[in-house]
Design a protein around this motif. Sequence first.
Motif, PDB file in Angstrom:
ATOM      1  N   LEU A  69      -3.679  -7.421 -41.189  1.00 34.90           N
ATOM      2  CA  LEU A  69      -4.174  -8.606 -41.884  1.00 34.90           C
ATOM      3  C   LEU A  69      -3.215  -9.835 -41.817  1.00 34.90           C
ATOM      4  CD1 LEU A  69      -6.993  -8.378 -43.586  1.00 34.90           C
ATOM      5  CD2 LEU A  69      -5.657  -8.001 -45.402  1.00 34.90           C
ATOM      6  N   ALA A  70      -2.163  -9.552 -42.069  1.00 31.26           N
ATOM      7  CA  ALA A  70      -1.241 -10.577 -42.164  1.00 31.26           C
ATOM      8  C   ALA A  70      -1.068 -11.296 -40.630  1.00 31.26           C
ATOM      9  CB  ALA A  70       0.061 -10.175 -42.483  1.00 31.26           C
ATOM     10  N   ASN A  71      -1.208 -10.390 -39.706  1.00 32.36           N
ATOM     11  CA  ASN A  71      -1.251 -10.909 -38.442  1.00 32.36           C
ATOM     12  C   ASN A  71      -2.379 -11.665 -38.209  1.00 32.36           C
ATOM     13  OD1 ASN A  71       1.411  -9.615 -37.915  1.00 32.36           O
ATOM     14  ND2 ASN A  71       0.412  -7.862 -36.618  1.00 32.36           N
ATOM     15  N   GLU A  72      -3.500 -11.507 -38.476  1.00 35.34           N
ATOM     16  CA  GLU A  72      -4.747 -11.965 -38.287  1.00 35.34           C
ATOM     17  C   GLU A  72      -4.806 -13.585 -39.110  1.00 35.34           C
ATOM     18  OE1 GLU A  72      -7.368 -12.001 -36.218  1.00 35.34           O
ATOM     19  OE2 GLU A  72      -6.817  -9.999 -35.515  1.00 35.34           O
ATOM     20  N   LEU A  73      -4.242 -13.561 -40.280  1.00 35.84           N
ATOM     21  CA  LEU A  73      -4.263 -14.712 -41.047  1.00 35.84           C
ATOM     22  C   LEU A  73      -3.204 -15.675 -40.559  1.00 35.84           C
ATOM     23  CD1 LEU A  73      -5.035 -16.216 -43.629  1.00 35.84           C
ATOM     24  CD2 LEU A  73      -3.152 -14.970 -44.690  1.00 35.84           C
ATOM     25  N   PRO A  88      -6.584 -15.271 -32.489  1.00 30.94           N
ATOM     26  CA  PRO A  88      -7.581 -14.751 -33.609  1.00 30.94           C
ATOM     27  C   PRO A  88      -8.684 -13.831 -33.039  1.00 30.94           C
ATOM     28  CG  PRO A  88      -8.039 -16.927 -33.152  1.00 30.94           C
ATOM     29  CD  PRO A  88      -6.614 -16.753 -32.572  1.00 30.94           C
ATOM     30  N   SER A  89      -8.882 -12.983 -33.876  1.00 32.67           N
ATOM     31  CA  SER A  89     -10.033 -11.755 -33.135  1.00 32.67           C
ATOM     32  C   SER A  89     -10.912 -11.415 -34.195  1.00 32.67           C
ATOM     33  CB  SER A  89      -9.333 -10.591 -32.666  1.00 32.67           C
ATOM     34  OG  SER A  89      -8.374  -9.763 -33.717  1.00 32.67           O
ATOM     35  N   ARG A  90     -10.842 -11.994 -35.515  1.00 34.44           N
ATOM     36  CA  ARG A  90     -11.671 -11.916 -36.569  1.00 34.44           C
ATOM     37  C   ARG A  90     -12.083 -13.152 -37.198  1.00 34.44           C
ATOM     38  NH1 ARG A  90      -9.734  -7.791 -41.013  1.00 34.44           N
ATOM     39  NH2 ARG A  90     -11.928  -7.172 -41.009  1.00 34.44           N
ATOM     40  N   ASN A  91     -13.438 -12.899 -37.608  1.00 33.76           N
ATOM     41  CA  ASN A  91     -14.118 -14.355 -38.068  1.00 33.76           C
ATOM     42  C   ASN A  91     -13.527 -14.348 -39.615  1.00 33.76           C
ATOM     43  OD1 ASN A  91     -16.135 -15.678 -39.899  1.00 33.76           O
ATOM     44  ND2 ASN A  91     -17.633 -15.363 -38.045  1.00 33.76           N
ATOM     45  N   PRO A  92     -13.081 -15.684 -39.766  1.00 37.30           N
ATOM     46  CA  PRO A  92     -12.521 -16.042 -41.233  1.00 37.30           C
ATOM     47  C   PRO A  92     -13.154 -15.607 -42.375  1.00 37.30           C
ATOM     48  CG  PRO A  92     -12.451 -18.022 -39.795  1.00 37.30           C
ATOM     49  CD  PRO A  92     -13.108 -16.902 -39.165  1.00 37.30           C
ATOM     50  N   ALA A  93     -14.344 -15.265 -42.376  1.00 40.14           N
ATOM     51  CA  ALA A  93     -15.161 -14.977 -43.302  1.00 40.14           C
ATOM     52  C   ALA A  93     -14.987 -13.281 -43.654  1.00 40.14           C
ATOM     53  CB  ALA A  93     -16.898 -14.999 -43.377  1.00 40.14           C
ATOM     54  N   GLU A  94     -15.117 -12.543 -42.526  1.00 43.81           N
ATOM     55  CA  GLU A  94     -14.525 -11.147 -42.545  1.00 43.81           C
ATOM     56  C   GLU A  94     -13.332 -10.915 -42.959  1.00 43.81           C
ATOM     57  OE1 GLU A  94     -13.798  -7.942 -38.986  1.00 43.81           O
ATOM     58  OE2 GLU A  94     -15.941  -8.721 -38.891  1.00 43.81           O
ATOM     59  N   LEU A  95     -12.466 -11.797 -42.538  1.00 43.01           N
ATOM     60  CA  LEU A  95     -10.960 -11.487 -43.041  1.00 43.01           C
ATOM     61  C   LEU A  95     -10.869 -11.589 -44.673  1.00 43.01           C
ATOM     62  CD1 LEU A  95      -7.985 -10.999 -42.537  1.00 43.01           C
ATOM     63  CD2 LEU A  95      -7.703 -13.510 -41.840  1.00 43.01           C
TER      64      LEU A  95
END
Length: 223
Positions: A69-73, A88-95
Amino acid sequence: MALERSRKERGFTQEETAKLLGVSQPFLSQMENGQRPVQEAVATRAFELLGEPTLLPLDPNRRQDETSLANELGALGYPGLAPFAGQPSRNPAELLLDALDRPDLDTRVAEGLPWLALRYPDLDWDWLLSETKLRNRQNRLGFVVGLAQQIAHRSQGLNKSQSKLNVVEVELEKARLANPDTYCHDSWSQRQRDQTNKRRSDLAEHWNLTTGVKVEHLDHYSS
């Protein structure tokens, strides 16, 4: 929406973009106008082509460990976690949903969520509002949006973000819960909660949250 904005920012015509995405121009036009949902395969290709994380597919049930989670942010550009920066590999809304729907959360990540709302004002708010309400997490999201609003008010060049967040804040106010909650610190003892509540901000009190996070802690992450 994000697809049209990202395409135009990069100087692509609908015809060029449709060809690169493997769809017809009328089909792309309908997706940009919200008449058709953006299919997962198309969303993935659009992200690869345009580099806009808000185009990535959304999965309300996908969860990551706290390190990821921290890595994605950090990968999304958050300065407070710059050492973790990457693709990035995740949509900000999903995160945001993943982070807010946790009993406990690393403080560094919790403090980065208002930045996420500021940095990506065109994320899929309808989806995020719906999913947070299903989980009774709208007060947490309201607090995040409120902090983002306060940062925007104290900063320069954030008018677009503030305008979008105003609309989201109005919708969250309608769904505000009366029950007390924490800002992802459910493991705190009652003593910790009582002590924190004595010094919490007016914003935290408004959203019935126990948290010591305040806007003055976040100003240096507003860029």
